[in-house]
Scaffold this active site. Sequence first.
Site, PDB file in Angstrom:
ATOM      1  N   SER A 249       0.818  -1.210   0.000  1.00  0.00           N
ATOM      2  CA  SER A 249       0.000   0.000   0.000  1.00  0.00           C
ATOM      3  C   SER A 249       0.853   1.263   0.000  1.00  0.00           C
ATOM      4  CB  SER A 249      -0.931   0.002   1.217  1.00  0.00           C
ATOM      5  OG  SER A 249      -0.186  -0.028   2.420  1.00  0.00           O
ATOM      6  N   CYS A 250       2.145   1.124   0.277  1.00  0.00           N
ATOM      7  CA  CYS A 250       3.052   2.273   0.262  1.00  0.00           C
ATOM      8  C   CYS A 250       3.244   2.799  -1.162  1.00  0.00           C
ATOM      9  CB  CYS A 250       4.411   1.896   0.839  1.00  0.00           C
ATOM     10  SG  CYS A 250       4.399   1.470   2.589  1.00  0.00           S
TER      11      CYS A 250
END
Length: 221
Positions: A92-93
């Site tokens: 998700s980064c």
Amino acid sequence: MSSNILFVSNESGKAIFLTSNDVLVKSFCSLSNTCSSKDSCRSCSLIGAAKNHLRGTRSGSNIKPLDGELSAGIGEYKIGRNVLLKVMGLGSCIGVILSDVSTGICGIAHVLLPGASDKGETKYAETAIEKMFEDMVKIGARKSRITAKFAGGAQVFKHMSLDVLKIGDRNAVSVEETLIKKNIPILAKDVGGNVGRNVIFNPADGSMIVKYTAKGEVLWL
């Protein structure tokens, strides 16, 4: 002494080769998606050109040595000049790249969360971008020439549907809004989906190289 990192390009494609003691040990190649050897790298014009360069013989390809590599961990950013930049294992980064090609100064941030931090924590999108931008300018980058690329923001937990849990989407929105607010042109992005990514920035031609961790697909953006 030969550089440990070479950028090679010709009419066939382009590749980054990592070398050790004049031996090719790893590559990031624009032909990966169609090459039967994938990352094994057996024989092609790009490999031949790199090997000739290491032997000290001329080739018909464009070859540019890079001055090392920097990797940003979660919540970090790294800046340099004419260096390969990496963020690995993005879920998700977001991997955010800022670069000024006129000076060769570039930076990469590994953004963990959306928004800003009142404590200056660079795991937050807005804080990381602002600090990286300022530090690049301090070492000679020109504000008007800095551009951006970014990738990541996957929804790695497929069954989570609550908006508050969609951190990848929120990270992507926060990064884009921050870049727009700072008037930094966005040249390329690759966000969303449910597959992790590794992101590499090649300052020799300004390419963002995105490698999907599950599928093995490679994009040069």
